[in-house]
Design an enzyme around this catalytic site. Structure first.
Site, mmCIF file in Angstrom:
data_model
loop_
_atom_site.group_PDB
_atom_site.id
_atom_site.type_symbol
_atom_site.label_atom_id
_atom_site.label_comp_id
_atom_site.label_asym_id
_atom_site.label_seq_id
_atom_site.Cartn_x
_atom_site.Cartn_y
_atom_site.Cartn_z
ATOM 1 N N SER A 144 -16.571 9.953 -28.849
ATOM 2 C CA SER A 144 -16.656 11.407 -28.837
ATOM 3 C C SER A 144 -15.758 11.992 -27.738
ATOM 4 C CB SER A 144 -18.123 11.830 -28.661
ATOM 5 O OG SER A 144 -18.276 13.216 -28.897
ATOM 6 N N HIS A 151 -21.661 11.632 -36.987
ATOM 7 C CA HIS A 151 -21.047 11.595 -35.665
ATOM 8 C C HIS A 151 -21.600 10.415 -34.875
ATOM 9 C CE1 HIS A 151 -18.836 13.126 -32.267
ATOM 10 N NE2 HIS A 151 -19.930 13.098 -31.516
ATOM 11 N N ASP A 187 -17.985 14.158 -40.437
ATOM 12 C CA ASP A 187 -18.493 14.323 -39.077
ATOM 13 C C ASP A 187 -18.904 15.784 -38.866
ATOM 14 O OD1 ASP A 187 -18.785 14.632 -36.251
ATOM 15 O OD2 ASP A 187 -17.520 12.892 -35.923
#
Length: 580
Positions: free
Chosen positions: A241, A396, A367
């Site tokens: 991320s 995600h 996502d």
């Protein structure tokens, strides 16, 4: 209106009322259970679309899953020599059936992610600016049944591959997805260290620096420290991320300089501006935005004593989105003019082209946090060191697979890629080259310096700092490097005589006359191009001034003529009388 028309309209109204009454009576005859079923069906359809379920699609495809799409340069050695040998990258990914939604996967990962149970060994690292970072270790010997206490757990001669993990926003070593990867790699014979961000992992903020989406100094310092401590251990890195954005940006800044042998990026936001627009687009994304803002506010409350001094605490406490928090905290602490300026300069998409390390990037098209619109397809395809793997589903950082949902697909893909890379001749070896530094590739070269170059035709062009700080000066086919100039100057020192006059003598106590001629030539060679540039600039500036004077004179001639006649009228009259 006639009487017939009135009767007709009255009949029509009564007919409609009668029909409505009949329908209501018929509806009341149906059992209530039918209405309850219809209500649940309606809610189910709405939720199915809102949560982006794809269970029906999976059933129609026989639970075969979707293929992993790879984007790479056709001449990439990393693909042909490494990625092509990874079965997970050439197979199909099937989501856990009861988690067939990107939102369910993402939420389930954060609350019920089934992380393995183990304990880290913590090392406290002090940065150069006084900050504190918690390095949480899990060694192969710990998982294998042994015990170790750092710093004696790894010897300097140890050649076991070392993996550095960079977590995401407000995540630390206790996050479920982090523990999944750490345990998998340690169990497979790797030593793993999680570099927690400042202020996370139970640590206090001990300096005026906070981490952000583009803060690469901590990653750089930790990697250099680990490389110095364990020079024989091949080092790799994984970013997730926001941690992936930081890692890719670091790789782009360092180029060949990094000691990393390889890296992987998982669910990177890539372009923070695009992701900021995306996360405010739909209701589902706005819920994620609010949840992330709550996490950031909780992080801020842990360090209120520092943040209240450096940022706008009132604005932080009222923040309802990530953008609000960045506006009142991140932007101010990192000294960015606007939030969008911070997003642009910290986006890793601008650094992809300069990545010189074998890099696997994994992203999910569905996502719900980091949109696929930000994925730099063309940039990844142009770089021979990068292989981009995209899947249709995954959420995600989730990628749950199997009926029990206890495994994450991307964890296995990362292990397989790094293992094949580690045993291949394509690992990266550090080379000392000029790095990009901390400046974003998006910064204008004109903004970086107020200097200009004057070409032969009088045109002006921006002169960048690289142009003005060249390490060599060439004149008359003679090249003089800065090191030679420094060495020449260092040979002389200033000393004070008894009469108070400063004289120049050499370190070897030779007189200035012995080397005066060489120094004069060196200074002359250095000054010549500067004088020439100043002369050209002055010459063209002079031409420009005369041109402007000419234009001003021509355009204002009527006024000048009238004023001249007024001031010199008496003299003209005297000349006229004499002539007469």
């Amino acid at each position: 209106m006639s009487t017939n028309d009135t009767i007709s309209s009255t009949f029509d109204v009564s007919a409609v009322v009668a029909a409505g009454e009949l329908l209501l009576q018929a509806a009341l005859l149906l059992p209530p259970i039918y209405y309850l079923i219809a209500f649940f069906l309606f809610v189910g359809v709405v939720l199915y679309n809102f949560l982006e379920f794809h269970l029906l699609s999976d059933i129609l495809h026989g639970f075969m899953g979707d293929p992993v799409e790879l984007t790479f340069n056709p001449e990439s050695e990393i693909y042909h020599g490494v990625a092509s040998k990874c079965r997970s990258l050439h197979g199909r990914y099937l989501v856990t059936p009861w988690l067939a939604s990107p939102h369910l996967q993402t939420v389930f990962l954060n609350f019920l992610g089934h992380p393995p149970s183990f304990k880290y060994n913590r090392q406290i690292y002090r940065t150069r600016d006084g900050g504190t970072i918690a390095l949480d270790w899990l060694l192969f010997s710990d998982v294998a049944g042994g015990s170790s206490q750092l710093p004696t757990g790894i010897s300097k001669e140890d050649s076991t591959p070392l993996l550095v993990m960079v977590p995401g926003l407000t995540s630390d070593s206790a996050s479920a997805y982090v523990k999944h990867l750490v345990y998998k790699m340690a169990k497979s014979g790797w030593n793993v260290v999680v570099g927690n961000h400042r202020g996370l992992g139970g640590m206090s903020i001990t300096s005026d620096c906070f981490y952000n989406a583009g803060w690469t100094e901590d990653v750089r310092e930790v990697i250099n420290y680990l490389h110095k401590e364990y020079p024989n251990a091949p080092m790799y890195a994984v970013g997730t991320s926001i941690g992936a954005n930081i890692l890719v940006k670091y790789l782009g800044e360092e180029g060949e300089n990094t000691p990393l042998a390889g890296a992987t990026s998982i669910c990177s936001p890539w372009d923070l501006v695009v992701c900021d627009r995306f996360i405010n687009r739909k209701l589902a994304q706005r819920l994620y935005d609010r949840a992330l803002a709550i996490g950031l506010k909780g992080y801020a409350e842990l360090h209120q004593s520092v943040l209240s001094r450096l940022a706008n605490w009132e604005g932080i406490s009222k923040s309802c989105s990530v953008r609000d928090f960045d506006n009142h905290a991140t932007r101010l602490i990192a000294n960015y003019e606007t939030v969008d300026t911070y997003y642009r300069r910290c986006s890793s998409v601008s650094y992809v082209a300069n990545v010189a390390v074998p890099l696997l990037c994994i992203s999910a098209i569905d996502d719900p946090v980091c949109t696929s619109e930000a994925i730099p397809w063309d940039e990844c395809r142009a770089n021979k060191k990068i292989v981009l793997a995209t899947t249709t589903h995954g959420g995600h950082l989730a990628y749950f697979q199997g009926l029990t949902g206890k495994r994450l697909w991307w964890v296995g893909a990362v292990y397989e890629f790094l293992s094949v890379l580690h045993n291949s001749p394509f690992v990266h070896h550090q080379k000392q080259t000029e790095a990009m530094g901390l400046h974003s590739a998006l910064e204008s070269t004109i903004d970086q310096s107020p200097y200009v170059n004057v070409t032969e035709d009088g045109m002006l062009s921006p002169a960048t700092e690289n142009t003005l700080t060249e390490s060599t000066v060439t004149h008359s086919n003679k090249e003089i490097t800065e090191s030679e100039i420094s060495a020449e100057v260092d040979e002389t020192i200033k000393t004070s005589s008894k009469d108070g006059v400063l004289r120049i003598t050499s370190k070897n106590e030779n007189s200035v006359e012995d080397k005066g001629e060489n120094i004069s030539e060196t200074v002359a060679d250095v000054m010549y191009p500067i004088k020439r540039s100043v002369h050209e600039l002055r010459k063209y500036q002079g031409k420009s001034i005369w041109l402007l004077a000419y234009i001003a004179f021509v355009t204002s001639w009527p006024l000048i003529g009238s004023l001249s006649f007024f001031f010199f009228r008496k003299r003209f009259n005297k000349v006229r009388r004499k002539n007469n």
